[in-house]
Design a protein around this motif. Structure first.
Motif, PDB file in Angstrom:
ATOM      1  N   GLU A  27       0.821  -1.207   0.000  1.00 17.60           N
ATOM      2  CA  GLU A  27       0.000   0.000   0.000  1.00 17.60           C
ATOM      3  C   GLU A  27       0.861   1.267   0.000  1.00 17.60           C
ATOM      4  N   VAL A  28       1.937   1.234   0.768  1.00 17.49           N
ATOM      5  CA  VAL A  28       2.829   2.387   0.867  1.00 17.49           C
ATOM      6  C   VAL A  28       3.574   2.598  -0.453  1.00 17.49           C
ATOM      7  N   ALA A  29       4.080   1.505  -1.026  1.00 19.28           N
ATOM      8  CA  ALA A  29       4.811   1.604  -2.293  1.00 19.28           C
ATOM      9  C   ALA A  29       3.903   2.115  -3.403  1.00 19.28           C
ATOM     10  N   VAL A  30       2.674   1.603  -3.490  1.00 22.22           N
ATOM     11  CA  VAL A  30       1.751   2.037  -4.540  1.00 22.22           C
ATOM     12  C   VAL A  30       1.411   3.512  -4.373  1.00 22.22           C
ATOM     13  N   ALA A  31       1.134   3.944  -3.147  1.00 17.60           N
ATOM     14  CA  ALA A  31       0.812   5.356  -2.910  1.00 17.60           C
ATOM     15  C   ALA A  31       1.984   6.259  -3.319  1.00 17.60           C
ATOM     16  N   ALA A  32       3.198   5.851  -2.982  1.00 20.20           N
ATOM     17  CA  ALA A  32       4.378   6.653  -3.345  1.00 20.20           C
ATOM     18  C   ALA A  32       4.561   6.704  -4.862  1.00 20.20           C
ATOM     19  N   LEU A  33       4.388   5.562  -5.534  1.00 22.73           N
ATOM     20  CA  LEU A  33       4.534   5.534  -6.991  1.00 22.73           C
ATOM     21  C   LEU A  33       3.444   6.361  -7.673  1.00 22.73           C
ATOM     22  N   CYS A  34       2.238   6.353  -7.122  1.00 16.59           N
ATOM     23  CA  CYS A  34       1.155   7.185  -7.676  1.00 16.59           C
ATOM     24  C   CYS A  34       1.540   8.662  -7.592  1.00 16.59           C
ATOM     25  N   ARG A  35       2.052   9.073  -6.447  1.00 15.66           N
ATOM     26  CA  ARG A  35       2.459  10.481  -6.295  1.00 15.66           C
ATOM     27  C   ARG A  35       3.569  10.838  -7.275  1.00 15.66           C
ATOM     28  N   ARG A  36       4.565   9.966  -7.409  1.00 19.95           N
ATOM     29  CA  ARG A  36       5.696  10.242  -8.304  1.00 19.95           C
ATOM     30  C   ARG A  36       5.271  10.353  -9.762  1.00 19.95           C
ATOM     31  N   ARG A  37       4.306   9.550 -10.175  1.00 17.05           N
ATOM     32  CA  ARG A  37       3.898   9.498 -11.584  1.00 17.05           C
ATOM     33  C   ARG A  37       2.664  10.328 -11.891  1.00 17.05           C
ATOM     34  N   GLY A  38       2.067  10.954 -10.864  1.00 18.34           N
ATOM     35  CA  GLY A  38       0.895  11.785 -11.084  1.00 18.34           C
ATOM     36  C   GLY A  38      -0.389  11.008 -11.323  1.00 18.34           C
ATOM     37  N   PHE A  39      -0.431   9.741 -10.875  1.00 13.65           N
ATOM     38  CA  PHE A  39      -1.635   8.938 -11.013  1.00 13.65           C
ATOM     39  C   PHE A  39      -2.553   9.203  -9.826  1.00 13.65           C
ATOM     40  N   PRO A  40      -3.861   8.980  -9.998  1.00 17.08           N
ATOM     41  CA  PRO A  40      -4.762   9.140  -8.854  1.00 17.08           C
ATOM     42  C   PRO A  40      -4.391   8.143  -7.753  1.00 17.08           C
ATOM     43  N   PRO A  41      -4.352   8.602  -6.520  1.00 19.91           N
ATOM     44  CA  PRO A  41      -3.924   7.714  -5.424  1.00 19.91           C
ATOM     45  C   PRO A  41      -5.028   6.756  -4.986  1.00 19.91           C
ATOM     46  N   GLN A  42      -5.483   5.934  -5.896  1.00 18.48           N
ATOM     47  CA  GLN A  42      -6.516   4.946  -5.604  1.00 18.48           C
ATOM     48  C   GLN A  42      -5.816   3.606  -5.365  1.00 18.48           C
TER      49      GLN A  42
END
Length: 91
Positions: A27-42
């Motif tokens: 969950e933490v890795a996905v949230a961080a990658l979403c922020r880095r790539r500008g994806f919605p944090p879903q």
């Protein structure tokens, strides 16, 4: 492999991303990658999609018990998510 999927695999295999994934809960890795790539944090949505993809490519068995493991397609890449590389022996 299609162009978009190849790009995603290339990005996920970068050393800094591998380190983040190995050192963090999913969950933490996905949230961080979403922020880095500008994806919605879903996070839950992305994790579900990843599980579906891993099932499709035979990295994990189907959750509902359907399908025969012998019928699963061969995984396209040996180092794709789901199979973490062995950590280096530092000591």
């Amino acid at each position: 492999m299609q162009g978009g999927a190849a790009e995603v695999c290339e990005r996920v295999e970068r050393p800094e991303v591998v380190e983040l994934i190995e050192a963090s809960r999913p969950e933490v890795a996905v949230a961080a990658l979403c922020r880095r790539r500008g994806f919605p944090p879903q996070v839950e949505r992305w994790l579900e999609m990843a599980d579906e993809a891993m099932e499709h490519y035979g990295f994990i068995p189907p959750q509902d018990g359907e399908g025969d493991p012998e019928d699963a397609p061969e995984p396209p890449l040996a180092g794709v998510a789901g199979r973490r590389p062995k950590s280096p022996d530092t000591g």
